[in-house]
Design a protein around this motif. Sequence first.
Motif, mmCIF file in Angstrom:
data_model
loop_
_atom_site.group_PDB
_atom_site.id
_atom_site.type_symbol
_atom_site.label_atom_id
_atom_site.label_comp_id
_atom_site.label_asym_id
_atom_site.label_seq_id
_atom_site.Cartn_x
_atom_site.Cartn_y
_atom_site.Cartn_z
ATOM 1 N N MET A 193 0.840 -1.211 0.000
ATOM 2 C CA MET A 193 0.000 0.000 0.000
ATOM 3 C C MET A 193 0.876 1.263 0.000
ATOM 4 O O MET A 193 0.613 2.225 -0.721
ATOM 5 N N LEU A 194 1.924 1.230 0.835
ATOM 6 C CA LEU A 194 2.811 2.403 0.921
ATOM 7 C C LEU A 194 3.520 2.630 -0.417
ATOM 8 O O LEU A 194 3.699 3.775 -0.847
ATOM 9 N N CYS A 195 3.921 1.546 -1.077
ATOM 10 C CA CYS A 195 4.616 1.674 -2.366
ATOM 11 C C CYS A 195 3.644 2.077 -3.474
ATOM 12 O O CYS A 195 4.013 2.769 -4.415
ATOM 13 N N LEU A 196 2.401 1.622 -3.329
ATOM 14 C CA LEU A 196 1.382 1.926 -4.327
ATOM 15 C C LEU A 196 1.097 3.433 -4.372
ATOM 16 O O LEU A 196 0.872 4.002 -5.440
ATOM 17 N N THR A 197 1.101 4.080 -3.207
ATOM 18 C CA THR A 197 0.727 5.497 -3.153
ATOM 19 C C THR A 197 1.942 6.409 -3.002
ATOM 20 O O THR A 197 1.798 7.582 -2.708
ATOM 21 N N SER A 198 3.133 5.837 -3.171
ATOM 22 C CA SER A 198 4.349 6.633 -3.038
ATOM 23 C C SER A 198 4.409 7.684 -4.164
ATOM 24 O O SER A 198 4.254 7.355 -5.340
ATOM 25 N N PHE A 199 4.647 8.917 -3.793
ATOM 26 C CA PHE A 199 4.626 9.987 -4.798
ATOM 27 C C PHE A 199 6.008 10.619 -4.998
ATOM 28 O O PHE A 199 6.555 10.618 -6.111
ATOM 29 N N ALA A 200 6.583 11.141 -3.918
ATOM 30 C CA ALA A 200 7.840 11.884 -4.050
ATOM 31 C C ALA A 200 8.955 11.031 -4.643
ATOM 32 O O ALA A 200 9.729 11.489 -5.494
ATOM 33 N N VAL A 201 9.027 9.764 -4.207
ATOM 34 C CA VAL A 201 10.086 8.871 -4.689
ATOM 35 C C VAL A 201 9.984 8.704 -6.208
ATOM 36 O O VAL A 201 10.973 8.838 -6.941
ATOM 37 N N VAL A 202 8.758 8.424 -6.684
ATOM 38 C CA VAL A 202 8.575 8.176 -8.118
ATOM 39 C C VAL A 202 8.730 9.477 -8.903
ATOM 40 O O VAL A 202 9.259 9.484 -10.022
ATOM 41 N N LEU A 203 8.297 10.572 -8.305
ATOM 42 C CA LEU A 203 8.404 11.860 -8.997
ATOM 43 C C LEU A 203 9.873 12.214 -9.271
ATOM 44 O O LEU A 203 10.230 12.685 -10.350
ATOM 45 N N ILE A 204 10.743 11.960 -8.280
ATOM 46 C CA ILE A 204 12.154 12.330 -8.429
ATOM 47 C C ILE A 204 12.944 11.256 -9.181
ATOM 48 O O ILE A 204 13.720 11.558 -10.082
ATOM 49 N N LEU A 205 12.736 9.991 -8.789
ATOM 50 C CA LEU A 205 13.576 8.929 -9.349
ATOM 51 C C LEU A 205 12.977 8.272 -10.598
ATOM 52 O O LEU A 205 13.675 7.617 -11.353
ATOM 53 N N GLY A 206 11.662 8.419 -10.773
ATOM 54 C CA GLY A 206 11.027 7.836 -11.958
ATOM 55 C C GLY A 206 10.529 8.957 -12.836
ATOM 56 O O GLY A 206 11.257 9.889 -13.151
ATOM 57 N N GLY A 207 9.258 8.833 -13.168
ATOM 58 C CA GLY A 207 8.610 9.944 -13.864
ATOM 59 C C GLY A 207 8.708 9.898 -15.370
ATOM 60 O O GLY A 207 7.875 10.480 -16.043
ATOM 61 N N GLY A 208 9.669 9.202 -15.937
ATOM 62 C CA GLY A 208 9.757 9.095 -17.394
ATOM 63 C C GLY A 208 8.613 8.233 -17.911
ATOM 64 O O GLY A 208 7.855 7.659 -17.121
ATOM 65 N N PRO A 209 8.502 8.118 -19.228
ATOM 66 C CA PRO A 209 7.396 7.342 -19.790
ATOM 67 C C PRO A 209 7.361 5.898 -19.286
ATOM 68 O O PRO A 209 6.302 5.307 -19.152
ATOM 69 N N SER A 210 8.533 5.346 -18.989
ATOM 70 C CA SER A 210 8.549 3.939 -18.587
ATOM 71 C C SER A 210 8.514 3.761 -17.073
ATOM 72 O O SER A 210 8.529 2.636 -16.589
ATOM 73 N N ALA A 211 8.498 4.842 -16.318
ATOM 74 C CA ALA A 211 8.533 4.711 -14.854
ATOM 75 C C ALA A 211 7.613 5.733 -14.196
ATOM 76 O O ALA A 211 8.051 6.556 -13.399
ATOM 77 N N THR A 212 6.342 5.668 -14.569
ATOM 78 C CA THR A 212 5.366 6.598 -13.994
ATOM 79 C C THR A 212 4.247 5.820 -13.314
ATOM 80 O O THR A 212 3.742 4.853 -13.876
ATOM 81 N N THR A 213 3.897 6.272 -12.101
ATOM 82 C CA THR A 213 2.789 5.627 -11.395
ATOM 83 C C THR A 213 1.535 6.485 -11.544
ATOM 84 O O THR A 213 1.593 7.609 -12.064
ATOM 85 N N LEU A 214 0.422 5.963 -11.058
ATOM 86 C CA LEU A 214 -0.849 6.677 -11.196
ATOM 87 C C LEU A 214 -0.778 8.070 -10.579
ATOM 88 O O LEU A 214 -1.196 9.062 -11.189
ATOM 89 N N ASP A 215 -0.234 8.160 -9.343
ATOM 90 C CA ASP A 215 -0.165 9.455 -8.662
ATOM 91 C C ASP A 215 0.661 10.469 -9.454
ATOM 92 O O ASP A 215 0.272 11.625 -9.614
ATOM 93 N N VAL A 216 1.817 10.016 -9.932
ATOM 94 C CA VAL A 216 2.690 10.917 -10.682
ATOM 95 C C VAL A 216 2.037 11.293 -12.009
ATOM 96 O O VAL A 216 2.129 12.446 -12.469
ATOM 97 N N ALA A 217 1.339 10.337 -12.607
ATOM 98 C CA ALA A 217 0.657 10.617 -13.878
ATOM 99 C C ALA A 217 -0.452 11.659 -13.681
ATOM 100 O O ALA A 217 -0.655 12.524 -14.539
ATOM 101 N N ILE A 218 -1.158 11.590 -12.548
ATOM 102 C CA ILE A 218 -2.206 12.588 -12.256
ATOM 103 C C ILE A 218 -1.550 13.975 -12.154
ATOM 104 O O ILE A 218 -2.025 14.965 -12.724
ATOM 105 N N TYR A 219 -0.439 14.011 -11.428
ATOM 106 C CA TYR A 219 0.291 15.270 -11.245
ATOM 107 C C TYR A 219 0.732 15.840 -12.598
ATOM 108 O O TYR A 219 0.534 17.021 -12.889
ATOM 109 N N GLN A 220 1.293 14.956 -13.420
ATOM 110 C CA GLN A 220 1.769 15.411 -14.734
ATOM 111 C C GLN A 220 0.611 15.858 -15.627
ATOM 112 O O GLN A 220 0.712 16.854 -16.340
#
Lengths: 514, 246
Positions: A193-220
């Motif tokens: 659950m914590l990894c599913l809703t993780s935002f800051a980690v994915v925003l900084i370390l992921g975020g590219g087309p191949s590494a985006t989660t739902l939360d980050v995609a909403i933000y983008q």
Amino acid sequence: MRTLPAWLALGAIATLIGGAALALVSVAPATSGVFDTWFWSVLSFTLWQAGLSTLLSVGLAVPVARALSRCSNFPGRKWLLTLFGLPLALPALVAVFGILAVYGGRGWLNGLGTAFGLPALPNIYGLDGILLAHTFFNLPLAIRLLLAALDRVPLEQWRLGQQLSFSGWTTFRNMEWPAIRADLPGVIGLVFMLCLTSFAVVLILGGGPSATTLDVAIYQALRFDFDPARAVVLATAQVLVTGIALVIIAKFGLQLNEEPTISAASPRPGERSVVDIFLIGAATLFVLLPLAALVLKGLGAEMGRLAQDKAVQRATLTSLAVAVPAALIAVSAALALVHGRLRGGGRLQNLLFSAAGNVTLVVSPVLLGAGWFVALNRFGYDWALAASLLIAANAALALPFAMRVVGPAVLSIAARTDRLSAQLGLSVSARLRLVWWPMLRRPLATAFAFTMALSLGDLGVIALIGNQDLVTLPALLMQRMGSYRTDDAAGIALILAIVAISIFTLGDRGKVRL
Amino acid sequence: MNDTLEITDVALTLGETNFAFDLVCPASSTTALIGPSGSGKTTLLNLIAGFLTPQGGEIRAMGTTLNAMPPDRRPVSMVFQDHNLFPHLTAGQNVALGLSATARPDANHPQVLEALSNVGLAGKAERYPGKLSGGERQRVAIARCLLRDRQILLLDEPFAALGPALRQNMLALIGRLRDERDLTIILVTHSPTDAAALADRVAYLDAGRVIVSGPTQDILSDTRLEGYLGNWGMKNHSVVALGGNV
């Protein structure tokens, strides 16, 4: 009307979440076109990274927790367990900063490798970095939870094992595994659950087309593309996924963010091996290195100049001005809802109060921020309204955690004192002064500290509804990282870490088990 | 004399408490350890069982020094007040661990069934501890001790959580097994009645020391222990005189 405060709290939460949902839906009725390949790849990456992170964190936590249980009494064990509690208190963005300082392209490990002529580490950005950061956060948490499970094995049973000449394998099968197995599904669910809703980690370390989660995609979708239709679909998917995950967790009976009860010294008779020492040492290094990097880099920053930096001063004041009222509101609302449940009669009413206290586990910070971001843009940005929404959203997001501290305390005090108070004919004021306040003040202080620490580290809401006039410390840290002012970022990260950990530790010290 | 359990000048410091024990338990005797809470009764049992290591002195049984011997090698079995059984194993599997602790416990082994029958639990091998009463759980633990076949049986307040009727049954069971198997028993109890019913010797402990020990009748009627026993010894003189008759 004894349940009026609970109804008021419920109304406020419903307004906050309902308003966000209404704003999203009203500007962007969902269309079929948004269920494209990109949507499915975001959804599958969200689940994939959460699954892998959980596997790594919990899979590694089992042997380390077992090693710590076996090494039940060594100097520094207490400090080690405190160290393993720190990532939980650290704002995600701050921890990411520490991780980059160790494992990043110009981090310590690459520096060391270059000195010895070794090839460079793989690029940290993408899935690898996300897994690393999630493991940094959740490995210590899972260790603490599983160690608490092992510590619950009665001393008599360890002694029985000694008397019956149990081998390592027999001990694992008959004592360690049954203890771990009982809590394992809940721990897996919590970490997932914590990894599913993780935002800051994915925003900084992921975020590219191949590494985006739902939360980050909403933000983008909202911040960069201003595509509310896509945001609505992503938000709906996010609510569905987290909702399903929560139902599964509830089925296994573990409460989210349940604080493990672990003591400095385990009751288990000590029996250590070289493997145990290696496992404990490796886990310690894994947690310690980013924290050490955070401190050392922070100390290298020009703290004097930062302290006089108007933006830093303003962000610090804003952070505190948001976190203190948010924590007060969260604790008051938790108290009102728990009291409503205690004094209310109907099952449906109790269910409503309970759901109100937990609904923000399904609605992520980004979701709330997204809704109100749309509303603010539609009706014109107003600083005071944005600041109030920020406080309200932070309070709502911290509410489930406040409920978990305040709820059991209130129920326990009521069970222990209600009949006696009634028999003695204590007035309401006498009950408050003589019974409730002395017994409840420490759990209240603990809940206040936890919720304040959570609010101080929030990035999900501020990232969306903040602007150049409404900047908290995490938002400022992100700005400075984004503009490559690394020294400033290091100093701000250290300040934020110290403040959050101090508050968290104070709250932890005041914790009372009733 | 070789079968006697001898505790000589055994010293141990735990926290701020210094323990120093001297006690002799003749072979095939039953010794009840009595005394106020914190006097060292359970600590003494843990030293004999090997869960605590003495810092000085000697513990001897069967002509051998036990001090450095690991718990599983000692001629000792111990029944705790609680948590004697693994909750995920059936009664039979729990008992079977007394036969072999490394193999998968065989709940249907003839010796396991016989041991369960011996403690009055025939037909309950498949039950899990959660489905057994407090007295039945203690009986399962005793059945496992029977399979381990050790000469010395340590009982740490095994009847504390049981009602009067169950207590009587357990006392009778332990007395019968002691006589059948010629066991040396050391029993920690807060109940002078239990001590009088089961033990032929009593040791009174206080502040980490054995203050006085001897035949049950003498100790329970010792006027120096009135502070602990109250007027129990006087009122129950006839019971004391019949000590060890269960």
